[in-house]
Scaffold this motif. Structure first.
Motif, PDB file in Angstrom:
ATOM      1  N   LEU A  53       0.833  -1.208   0.000  1.00 27.07           N
ATOM      2  CA  LEU A  53       0.000   0.000   0.000  1.00 27.07           C
ATOM      3  C   LEU A  53       0.867   1.257   0.000  1.00 27.07           C
ATOM      4  N   LEU A  54       2.101   1.121   0.495  1.00 23.80           N
ATOM      5  CA  LEU A  54       2.977   2.289   0.627  1.00 23.80           C
ATOM      6  C   LEU A  54       3.729   2.614  -0.656  1.00 23.80           C
ATOM      7  N   ARG A  55       3.556   1.782  -1.690  1.00 24.45           N
ATOM      8  CA  ARG A  55       4.176   2.106  -2.986  1.00 24.45           C
ATOM      9  C   ARG A  55       3.324   3.173  -3.657  1.00 24.45           C
ATOM     10  N   GLU A  56       3.963   4.306  -3.953  1.00 27.13           N
ATOM     11  CA  GLU A  56       3.216   5.460  -4.473  1.00 27.13           C
ATOM     12  C   GLU A  56       2.474   5.171  -5.773  1.00 27.13           C
ATOM     13  N   ASN A  57       3.021   4.227  -6.575  1.00 29.38           N
ATOM     14  CA  ASN A  57       2.376   3.965  -7.881  1.00 29.38           C
ATOM     15  C   ASN A  57       1.336   2.843  -7.823  1.00 29.38           C
ATOM     16  N   ASN A  58       1.006   2.372  -6.610  1.00 25.35           N
ATOM     17  CA  ASN A  58       0.055   1.250  -6.504  1.00 25.35           C
ATOM     18  C   ASN A  58      -1.392   1.758  -6.491  1.00 25.35           C
ATOM     19  N   ARG A  59      -1.790   2.364  -7.609  1.00 25.54           N
ATOM     20  CA  ARG A  59      -3.119   2.985  -7.707  1.00 25.54           C
ATOM     21  C   ARG A  59      -4.289   2.018  -7.478  1.00 25.54           C
ATOM     22  N   PRO A  60      -4.248   0.805  -8.085  1.00 24.76           N
ATOM     23  CA  PRO A  60      -5.402  -0.078  -7.893  1.00 24.76           C
ATOM     24  C   PRO A  60      -5.664  -0.362  -6.404  1.00 24.76           C
ATOM     25  N   HIS A  97      -4.666   1.524  -3.834  1.00 25.12           N
ATOM     26  CA  HIS A  97      -5.091   2.777  -3.183  1.00 25.12           C
ATOM     27  C   HIS A  97      -6.592   2.989  -3.368  1.00 25.12           C
ATOM     28  N   GLU A  98      -7.053   2.766  -4.590  1.00 24.03           N
ATOM     29  CA  GLU A  98      -8.482   2.949  -4.873  1.00 24.03           C
ATOM     30  C   GLU A  98      -9.320   1.937  -4.096  1.00 24.03           C
ATOM     31  N   THR A  99      -8.809   0.704  -3.995  1.00 22.33           N
ATOM     32  CA  THR A  99      -9.531  -0.341  -3.261  1.00 22.33           C
ATOM     33  C   THR A  99      -9.680   0.039  -1.793  1.00 22.33           C
ATOM     34  N   ILE A 100      -8.590   0.554  -1.220  1.00 21.41           N
ATOM     35  CA  ILE A 100      -8.591   0.876   0.216  1.00 21.41           C
ATOM     36  C   ILE A 100      -9.587   1.991   0.537  1.00 21.41           C
ATOM     37  N   LYS A 101      -9.812   2.859  -0.421  1.00 17.38           N
ATOM     38  CA  LYS A 101     -10.804   3.920  -0.191  1.00 17.38           C
ATOM     39  C   LYS A 101     -12.214   3.343  -0.070  1.00 17.38           C
ATOM     40  N   LYS A 102     -12.435   2.173  -0.675  1.00 15.37           N
ATOM     41  CA  LYS A 102     -13.799   1.636  -0.752  1.00 15.37           C
ATOM     42  C   LYS A 102     -14.100   0.480   0.202  1.00 15.37           C
ATOM     43  N   ILE A 103     -13.080  -0.231   0.670  1.00 15.78           N
ATOM     44  CA  ILE A 103     -13.342  -1.384   1.560  1.00 15.78           C
ATOM     45  C   ILE A 103     -14.045  -0.894   2.824  1.00 15.78           C
ATOM     46  N   VAL A 127      -3.483   4.415   5.161  1.00 17.65           N
ATOM     47  CA  VAL A 127      -4.924   4.152   5.052  1.00 17.65           C
ATOM     48  C   VAL A 127      -5.698   5.399   5.468  1.00 17.65           C
ATOM     49  N   ALA A 128      -5.269   6.015   6.581  1.00 23.09           N
ATOM     50  CA  ALA A 128      -5.952   7.211   7.089  1.00 23.09           C
ATOM     51  C   ALA A 128      -5.905   8.335   6.054  1.00 23.09           C
ATOM     52  N   GLU A 129      -4.724   8.526   5.449  1.00 20.39           N
ATOM     53  CA  GLU A 129      -4.548   9.580   4.441  1.00 20.39           C
ATOM     54  C   GLU A 129      -5.467   9.328   3.235  1.00 20.39           C
ATOM     55  N   LEU A 130      -5.499   8.079   2.767  1.00 27.13           N
ATOM     56  CA  LEU A 130      -6.318   7.752   1.592  1.00 27.13           C
ATOM     57  C   LEU A 130      -7.806   7.941   1.862  1.00 27.13           C
ATOM     58  N   SER A 167      -5.535   8.317  11.943  1.00 25.13           N
ATOM     59  CA  SER A 167      -4.949   6.995  12.211  1.00 25.13           C
ATOM     60  C   SER A 167      -5.658   6.331  13.381  1.00 25.13           C
ATOM     61  N   GLU A 168      -6.086   7.146  14.360  1.00 23.32           N
ATOM     62  CA  GLU A 168      -6.788   6.584  15.527  1.00 23.32           C
ATOM     63  C   GLU A 168      -8.077   5.884  15.085  1.00 23.32           C
ATOM     64  N   GLU A 169      -8.769   6.510  14.135  1.00 22.78           N
ATOM     65  CA  GLU A 169     -10.009   5.888  13.646  1.00 22.78           C
ATOM     66  C   GLU A 169      -9.711   4.569  12.930  1.00 22.78           C
ATOM     67  N   VAL A 170      -8.602   4.557  12.191  1.00 19.44           N
ATOM     68  CA  VAL A 170      -8.215   3.317  11.505  1.00 19.44           C
ATOM     69  C   VAL A 170      -7.926   2.234  12.542  1.00 19.44           C
ATOM     70  N   TRP A 171      -7.136   2.582  13.569  1.00 15.77           N
ATOM     71  CA  TRP A 171      -6.777   1.582  14.583  1.00 15.77           C
ATOM     72  C   TRP A 171      -7.982   1.118  15.385  1.00 15.77           C
ATOM     73  N   ASP A 172      -8.908   2.043  15.675  1.00 11.53           N
ATOM     74  CA  ASP A 172     -10.126   1.640  16.396  1.00 11.53           C
ATOM     75  C   ASP A 172     -10.843   0.542  15.613  1.00 11.53           C
TER      76      ASP A 172
END
Ligand code: ZN
Length: 260
Positions: free
Chosen positions: A181-188, A190-196, A232-235, A240-245
């Motif tokens: 997920l931390l690879r800047e060019n991993n667009r697919p 990144h887009e998935t993480i916004k929707k899960i 994940v939080a940025e995307l 980050s707290e909400e992600v960890w919760d």
């Protein structure tokens, strides 16, 4: 915080597993679900568990790598060993398929056979399963529609688009994301993480592998899961707290008996 997938028993870091655990605990990551590979790895996991019974969680199973690099007879024998110890593990895995040519070689049928046999065991023993699926999604989804472990589990190192994600979500599984997920060019991804849905997400390091780019060539350690949470939080435009919760809620669904 929890790293839901790491290999503390990997020979690359096993000699320093206390150091690896200590460095992560100091940074706030204090629970570790391991990924299983094969019989020698299970024994090393037991050694780690005996020293860190509240922090580490065992995971026994035959990894598709292991199945591809061993004979049919060796796999059959290991499966019998697995049956004997499965009652004593927290999770079962890594089970799955890896159809990358350099991994699968001529062993595709063998990978499928032992994936199905292990799934049958997961059903019988009612185990939460850690899945490893690479370049095999049509086949893995087809098999999971036929053999469904009743307690479900999660797909580790998920790294694909939302269409594929949706199929695993429909099967009731959670998706765990890590270093890719931390690879800047991993667009697919990144887009998935916004929707899960947040209630289906988990985070992992896959230590000592899949080091985030910030780690250079060094071995990866479980605390880098913090960077994954930040991404994940940025995307998603949350903290980050909400992600960890969410991740803590998602992993604790597997019961207080595991003390997660
Ligand atoms: Zn793994």
């Amino acid at each position: 915080m929890i790293d839901v997938h790491c290999h503390l028993a990997d020979p690359k870091i096993f000699s320093d597993f206390s150091g690896v655990i200590t460095r992560s605990v100091e940074k706030g990551v204090s629970k570790f679900i391991q990924g299983g590979v094969g019989p020698d790895d299970w024994n090393r996991q037991k050694e780690i568990k005996s020293k860190y019974p509240n922090e580490t969680f065992t995971c026994f199973g035959l990894h598709p790598y292991w199945i591809s690099s061993h004979s049919h007879g060796e796999c059959a024998e290991a499966l019998l060993d697995l049956e004997l110890i499965l009652g004593h593990t927290d999770f079962m895995g890594e089970l799955g398929l890896d159809f990358r040519e350099k991994i699968v070689g001529a062993k595709k049928a063998q990978q499928i056979l032992y994936f199905e046999k292990q799934l049958d065991m997961a059903v019988r023993f009612k185990k939460i399963v850690v899945f490893h699926f690479v370049r095999c999604h049509d086949k893995s989804i087809d098999i999971l529609n036929r053999i469904k472990p009743p307690l479900g589990g999660f797909v580790h190192a998920f790294n694909s688009d939302y269409k594929v994600a949706q199929k695993y979500l429909d099967l009731g599984l959670l998706l765990s994301v890590g270093g890719p997920l931390l690879r800047e060019n991993n667009r697919p991804l990144h887009e998935t993480i916004k929707k899960i849905p947040l209630d289906r997400l988990l985070l992992e390091s896959d230590s000592p592998d899949q080091a985030p780019p910030s780690r250079g060539v060094k071995l990866n350690e479980p605390w880098t899961v913090l960077e994954v949470a930040t991404k994940v939080a940025e995307l998603r435009g949350i903290t980050s707290e909400e992600v960890w919760d969410a991740v803590k809620r998602n992993s604790s669904q597997w019961g207080h008996s595991l003390n997660l």
